[in-house]
Enzyme design. Structure first.
Site, mmCIF file in Angstrom:
data_model
loop_
_atom_site.group_PDB
_atom_site.id
_atom_site.type_symbol
_atom_site.label_atom_id
_atom_site.label_comp_id
_atom_site.label_asym_id
_atom_site.label_seq_id
_atom_site.Cartn_x
_atom_site.Cartn_y
_atom_site.Cartn_z
ATOM 1 C CE LYS A 1 59.015 43.380 17.699
ATOM 2 N NZ LYS A 1 57.642 42.947 17.589
ATOM 3 C CD GLU B 1 54.994 44.988 24.272
ATOM 4 O OE1 GLU B 1 54.675 46.395 24.710
ATOM 5 O OE2 GLU B 1 54.928 44.908 23.020
ATOM 6 C CB SER C 1 61.929 39.890 11.514
ATOM 7 O OG SER C 1 62.458 38.675 12.244
#
Lengths: 361, 259
Positions: free
Chosen positions: A54, A76, A343
């Protein structure tokens, strides 16, 4: 900005010195032996700063916002990883930061709530709707509508109105570019298959993008099967949804006959979302990528499998990709190569998993 | 276009009047109450009524209309149900009726079928806040064909190019969003609103109505000085479940203010 040499130079330097890129491409020997099929490589996005892919997007968008002269970031978050990444980007650039998070998610990812606060962000709970990621996006968009003059909305996945899906993909595609170089160095050839989990789909599109024009590379996207498709409690938009429009995006959507959005369920907050990035919808329809799902139980088994065989605790999101690997790799011959996008790391999930297993963390 | 909406605005223009356009959520608190509310609104001098269609994810709405939508969804109200409701209303009223809905229910229903069924039932116009005209070719085409006004939104952030695009696509009237924000927010009337509306009116031949954040008669009066119509949503929805006398009082004060 996409072609602005100074911006790209700044971004590239920060990726190296702040995020810790390139992240390693790791040959998982014991996991390969245990599964007894294809050779397995893990793209270690879990080792990026803040513990997930991210940060690639959040830092990029934070820099963009700073360049645009914005004073405040909002975002968010579902699992909290994007919230932490955005709070980090805000701290780094000196911008104010508010993060919207569904009430249910603040409970199951409480560690990340604390991390965001520690980084100087305000966490705003969203108690409406399904109290998860979808509702956090609604609330962030409402905030942005009111404060668009001063605020940039750092959307965390390859979803939302144009140009968000492209912005996020472009910032995440560094994953695939590195993986391609790394596998060519390690094996002297391209992989046979890529596997990634798909919530909104940013880590998957980040890995896939560089390989889309390589016909020899198969790709698999793994959605959250939750408690099973037949129970209706899942987030498998391709398996259980139909085309619809939500939050400015036309894609596959879990909806009822009247076009209202259905509630979703996944053990993993990051995959617990009613729609999916529009480029994935395109790749599904064109047949370029195969989409499947892993249910909660399979993901939890994979969570433990990777922890025990490799000493790597994956995020529950990434565990869905490992679950598909565990089904798919044994059927391939030993000269085949699979890259799984790991991830994120699983520290944030340890308490949640312990609760599920009835253990005190 | 010779629809009820255009006729109403022409009629008002002749008398130098401005349109009072209240909004209510269909099925909040119940469908039978919505039917009563339509009568009360008409008796209180509403010129046009906006009927909300409940949706699970009302992005442009604040807490009041979100909650009303949730209540209506709980009663099983759907887009098809709202169209049926209008068909029934048309037995007793000829007031112009506009549906305010999000795009996905229309998309799921089928745009062409929606326009046909809605116009056949007596709906005069539709507002879809999450459908910009750039993506509305089918709806616009079908709307022109069957006589359903397609009402699009402009905001304080809209630039000249956007104003041009929206004025070309809109029929009936143009919906100017008074603030950057969601429904039910506090109105902050800055000095620019008058000149922005004037700028829009230079570019279009249809009336401009203003909504979002208008709740008091004073605010309604201030907006009516610049606009051809005033839309009041959340503030009416809040009072919809309360005593009739209070509601009628409030509506009367708005009616007197909008001139």
């Amino acid at each position: 900005m996409k072609k602005d040499r100074d911006f790209l130079k700044e971004l590239s330097l920060l990726q190296e010195t702040y995020v810790g890129r390139p992240t390693p491409l790791y040959y998982a020997r014991r996991l390969t032996e245990q599964l007894g099929g294809a050779r397995v490589y893990l793209k270690r996005e879990d080792l990026a700063h803040t513990g997930a892919h991210k940060i690639n997007n959040a830092l990029g968008q934070a820099l963009l916002a700073k360049k645009m002269g914005k004073k405040r970031l909002i975002a968010e978050t579902g699992a909290g990883q994007h919230g932490v990444a955005t709070a980090t980007g805000a701290a780094f650039t000196g911008l104010a930061c508010d993060i919207y998070m569904g009430t249910d998610d603040t409970v199951r990812q409480s560690l990340n709530v604390f991390r965001m606060k520690l980084l100087g962000a305000r966490v705003i709970e969203v108690p409406t709707g399904s109290r998860t990621l979808k509702d956090a996006i609604n609330e962030a968009m409402r905030d942005w509508t009111a404060n668009v003059g001063t605020t940039h909305y750092v959307l965390g996945t390859a979803f939302g109105p144009h140009p968000f899906p492209e912005i996020v993909r472009d910032f995440q595609s560094v994953i695939g570019r590195e993986a391609k170089k790394q596998i060519l160095k390690a094996e002297g050839r391209l992989p046979d298959c890529l596997i990634a989990c798909v919530g909104g789909g940013s880590n998957a599109i980040g890995l896939f993008h560089e390989f889309l024009d390589e016909p020899g590379v198969q790709m698999v996207g793994v959605e959250a099967g939750g408690k099973g498709i037949e129970t209706g409690e899942h987030a498998a938009r391709f398996a259980g949804g139909s085309v619809g429009v939500l939050q400015g995006t036309k894609s596959y959507l879990l909806q009822d006959d009247n076009g209202n959005v259905l509630g979703t369920h996944s053990v993993s907050a990051g995959l617990d979302y009613a729609s999916v990035g529009p480029e994935h919808a395109f790749l599904k329809d064109s047949g370029r990528v195969r989409y499947t799902y892993a249910d909660d139980r399979e993901a939890l088994e994979a969570f433990e499998l990777l922890s025990r065989t490799e000493g790597i605790i994956p995020a529950l999101e990434s565990a869905h990709a490992i679950a598909e690997l565990a089904k798919y790799a044994p059927g391939l011959s030993k000269d085949k190569i699979i890259i799984v996008n790991l991830s994120g790391r699983g520290d944030k999930d340890v308490e949640h998993v312990a609760r599920i297993k009835g253990m005190q963390p | 276009m010779k629809g009820r909406i255009s006729r109403k605005f022409r009629e008002l223009a002749k008398k130098g009047g401005k349109a009072f356009i209240p909004y209510i959520m269909t099925g909040h608190p119940t469908l039978s109450r919505t039917r009563e509310l339509v009568s009360i609104l008409e008796e209180s001098g509403a010129d046009i009524i906006e009927l909300g269609v409940p949706f699970s994810d009302p992005l442009a709405d604040g807490p009041t209309i979100q909650q009303a939508a949730l209540t209506a969804l709980g009663q099983g109200v759907t887009l098809a149900g709202v169209i049926e409701f209008v068909r029934d209303l048309r037995k007793t009223t000829q007031i112009p009726l506009i549906l305010m809905t999000y795009y996905n229910p229309v998309f799921k229903y089928g745009e062409e079928r929606f326009v046909q069924d809605a116009t056949a039932a007596g709906v005069d116009g539709v507002i879809i806040p999450d459908l910009p005209p750039d993506e509305a070719a089918t709806l616009i085409k079908q709307g022109r064909r069957h006589g359903l006004d397609t009402i699009f939104l402009l905001a304080p952030t809209s630039n000249q190019k956007r104003i041009g695009l929206v004025t070309k696509a809109a029929t009936g009237f143009l919906y100017y969003v008074s603030i950057t924000g969601i429904t039910g927010s506090n109105l902050t009337m800055d000095a620019g609103i008058g000149s922005r509306i004037a700028q829009i009116k230079e570019n279009c031949s249809i009336p401009v109505a203003v909504g979002f954040g208008i709740s008091s008669p004073e605010e309604a009066a201030a907006v009516a000085r610049f606009a051809d119509g005033v839309i009041v949503g959340s503030a009416v929805v809040k009072k919809a479940g309360g005593p009739d006398a209070e509601l009628r009082n409030y509506l009367g004060s708005l009616r007197r203010a909008i001139r």
